[in-house]
Motif scaffolding. Structure first.
Motif, PDB file in Angstrom:
ATOM      1  N   SER A 293     -51.004  -6.769  -7.016  1.00  0.00           N
ATOM      2  CA  SER A 293     -50.408  -5.985  -7.964  1.00  0.00           C
ATOM      3  C   SER A 293     -51.589  -5.325  -8.774  1.00  0.00           C
ATOM      4  O   SER A 293     -51.420  -4.940 -10.176  1.00  0.00           O
ATOM      5  CB  SER A 293     -49.766  -6.953  -8.990  1.00  0.00           C
ATOM      6  OG  SER A 293     -50.483  -8.394  -9.197  1.00  0.00           O
TER       7      SER A 293
ATOM      8  N   GLY B  84     -45.739  -1.271  -8.358  1.00  0.00           N
ATOM      9  CA  GLY B  84     -45.026  -2.448  -9.125  1.00  0.00           C
ATOM     10  C   GLY B  84     -43.846  -1.979  -9.993  1.00  0.00           C
ATOM     11  O   GLY B  84     -43.073  -2.852 -10.619  1.00  0.00           O
TER      12      GLY B  84
ATOM     13  N   PHE C  55     -37.448  -2.668  -8.527  1.00  0.00           N
ATOM     14  CA  PHE C  55     -36.702  -4.042  -7.841  1.00  0.00           C
ATOM     15  C   PHE C  55     -36.575  -3.828  -6.642  1.00  0.00           C
ATOM     16  O   PHE C  55     -35.818  -4.808  -6.079  1.00  0.00           O
ATOM     17  CB  PHE C  55     -35.557  -4.058  -8.917  1.00  0.00           C
ATOM     18  CG  PHE C  55     -35.556  -4.055 -10.325  1.00  0.00           C
ATOM     19  CD1 PHE C  55     -36.871  -4.607 -10.852  1.00  0.00           C
ATOM     20  CD2 PHE C  55     -34.692  -3.983 -11.250  1.00  0.00           C
ATOM     21  CE1 PHE C  55     -37.134  -4.901 -11.982  1.00  0.00           C
ATOM     22  CE2 PHE C  55     -34.860  -4.328 -12.494  1.00  0.00           C
ATOM     23  CZ  PHE C  55     -35.985  -4.635 -13.050  1.00  0.00           C
TER      24      PHE C  55
ATOM     25  N   SER D 139     -40.689  -6.577  -8.715  1.00  0.00           N
ATOM     26  CA  SER D 139     -42.158  -6.240  -7.846  1.00  0.00           C
ATOM     27  C   SER D 139     -42.502  -7.345  -6.963  1.00  0.00           C
ATOM     28  O   SER D 139     -43.232  -6.951  -6.112  1.00  0.00           O
ATOM     29  CB  SER D 139     -43.333  -5.351  -8.640  1.00  0.00           C
ATOM     30  OG  SER D 139     -43.736  -6.279  -9.503  1.00  0.00           O
TER      31      SER D 139
ATOM     32  N   ASP E  84     -44.562  -9.943 -14.184  1.00  0.00           N
ATOM     33  CA  ASP E  84     -43.374  -9.581 -14.795  1.00  0.00           C
ATOM     34  C   ASP E  84     -43.363  -8.381 -15.823  1.00  0.00           C
ATOM     35  O   ASP E  84     -44.090  -8.805 -17.059  1.00  0.00           O
ATOM     36  CB  ASP E  84     -42.494 -10.570 -15.153  1.00  0.00           C
ATOM     37  CG  ASP E  84     -40.962 -10.148 -15.219  1.00  0.00           C
ATOM     38  OD1 ASP E  84     -40.617  -9.291 -15.925  1.00  0.00           O
ATOM     39  OD2 ASP E  84     -40.194 -11.165 -14.712  1.00  0.00           O
TER      40      ASP E  84
ATOM     41  N   SER F 216     -39.911  -8.396 -12.825  1.00  0.00           N
ATOM     42  CA  SER F 216     -40.371  -8.653 -11.725  1.00  0.00           C
ATOM     43  C   SER F 216     -40.681  -9.940 -11.293  1.00  0.00           C
ATOM     44  O   SER F 216     -41.253  -9.962 -10.068  1.00  0.00           O
ATOM     45  CB  SER F 216     -41.633  -7.779 -11.649  1.00  0.00           C
ATOM     46  OG  SER F 216     -41.534  -6.343 -11.601  1.00  0.00           O
TER      47      SER F 216
END
Length: 460
Positions: free
Chosen positions: A62, A110, A113, A136, A156, A160
């Protein structure tokens, strides 16, 4: 955690656990496509005597997270980028003794969904390989659900952690603003809407992990108050009779699948049976304000890509929505930021007023069952940032509001569809009340246990 206790009592060695996890990760990846590269060899440095010493896990692709580890954020356009220093949470993971063995897949930048990047291809759901794992933090959830590792790093900014947890039958806690560190490069990320933590299989594991890493560092802009007792101790205590609100009505648009709504209603009935006062109600939040505030996450992500990678991404290698996001990031003005932060303020205050009346809110996590691959086509050039957010919110309408407001929220695998797919139920609490959230989650886990449910593709 069970593995840590086995290592501590010398029933197994840390080396044996690591070897087993490596083989499990390779098997899981062959079936699910959940790693960005082969397992790290050797594992990343860690403190073997930490409270979770020897427990294997994976980090998420990420962005810059672990010093020296390359990242792509799921994009063909990003190569040669790596973290120059540890993220403060990664430093906590190392100090806790977690053994990082790999890097999990995520959608490009990211912002989806669905973990189905063009670079890595779709990550498959161990419950049904024709369906997605959410996003993600989708690769992380797939590997934990398949039993390859007991927990995995996740983040998140709009759901995520909770969306993949719901899609894969896991526990997914999004800590509240200021509970976990976000430095050293930032005092807040996405105007406070992005939080880093993990997905796990049990409430117990979530509590122990939060005890090990859940405190801000010196200089963090937002710092949540410390819990009155360790979370692992709190989950063994009765929170007393609570005021529980229940809603299955989305406030950001869209409809809710009947089986998904029924799982949340059943959770409310169980809480009432436990002894809580449960009221069906509606959260009075402006859905358009949530969309407007969530644009801060979209453009912050675009800005992080433009500033945090060694060279400007080649637009021809970007997926359609990513290309539009970078363009909108550069078009965003100070007045746009002010409008979005005003919307964030309106949402935060509405949610704050709600939790003056109720202790916990219960909702579905998603609006639907885990989606077949291709349902959320991120490689579509017709979307703007706002239209893409609205598309996501028809699929997962209940999560992003609590990123905007900063409240802690958790998804629990309380339901199962007629097709055998997991259904997540979300619990939300007031700011700073992760302890209360975990207490109620532990009560539900005891009343409606899920430990005996394993997916068809299981390597544990």
């Amino acid at each position: 955690m069970g593995l840590r206790e086995l290592i501590r009592t010398r029933e197994v060695t840390a080396a044996e656990v690591e070897d087993c996890a490596r083989r499990a990760l390779e098997r899981a990846h062959d079936e699910l496509n959940a790693l960005t590269q082969p397992p790290f060899d050797p594992s990343l440095a860690h403190e073997p005597d930490g409270p979770l010493g020897g427990v294997p896990f994976v980090i998420k692709d990420s962005g810059p997270f672990a010093q020296g580890v390359p990242f792509t954020i799921g994009s063909r356009a990003i190569n040669g980028a790596y973290a120059h220093v540890d993220h403060d949470l990664m430093a906590r993971f190392r100090a806790a003794g977690l053994v990082a063995l790999g890097q999990s897949t995520a959608p490009e930048f990211g912002l989806s969904f669905a973990t189905e990047s063009v670079r890595y291809g779709p990550t498959r759901n161990p419950w049904d390989p024709k369906r997605g794992v959410g996003g993600s933090s989708g690769g992380a959830a797939a590997l934990v659900a398949a039993g390859a590792v007991p927990l995995a790093h996740a983040s998140d900014a709009g759901g995520s952690i909770r969306v993949p947890a719901a899609s894969c039958g896991l526990v997914g806690l999004k800590p509240g603003l200021g509970r976990t560190p976000c430095g050293p490069a930032s005092g807040e990320i996405a105007f406070g809407q992005l939080v880093e933590f993990a997905v796990t299989r049990t409430v117990r594991d979530t509590a122990h992990l939060l005890d090990a890493v859940g405190a801000p560092t010196v200089g963090d802009k937002y710092q949540a108050p410390g819990p009155p007792r360790p979370y692992a101790e709190a989950i063994r205590t009765d929170p007393g009779r609570l005021r529980i609100a229940l809603t299955t009505e989305p406030w950001t648009g869209g409809t809710v699948n009947g089986q998904v709504a029924a799982a949340a209603v059943t959770a409310g009935q169980v809480l009432e049976w436990i002894g809580h006062a449960v009221t069906e109600t509606r959260l009075d939040v402006d859905g358009e304000a949530v969309v407007e505030a969530a644009m801060l996450t979209v453009v912050t992500t675009g800005g992080a890509v433009l500033r945090g990678t060694p060279r400007r991404p080649d637009p021809s290698k970007l997926e359609g929505v990513s290309r539009r996001v970078l363009a909108e990031t550069e078009e965003f003005t100070l007045l746009d930021v002010m409008k979005a932060t005003e919307a964030q303020n309106a949402v935060t205050r509405a949610v704050g007023r709600f939790f003056q009346e109720y202790d916990v809110l219960v909702t579905p996590t998603l609006g639907r069952l885990p989606a077949p691959h291709g349902t959320l086509n991120y490689d579509h050039s017709g979307h703007t940032g706002r239209s893409w957010l609205r598309r996501l919110f028809t699929y997962g309408p209940f999560t992003a509001t609590f990123n905007v407001s900063g409240n802690p929220a958790i998804s629990l695998p309380l339901g199962q569809s007629r097709e055998g797919l997991p259904i997540g139920v979300q619990l939300v609490a007031a700011h700073g009340r992760e302890d209360l959230l975990l207490q109620v989650a532990a009560q539900l886990e005891q009343a409606v246990p899920w430990a005996d449910r394993t997916p068809p593709l299981y390597v544990g």
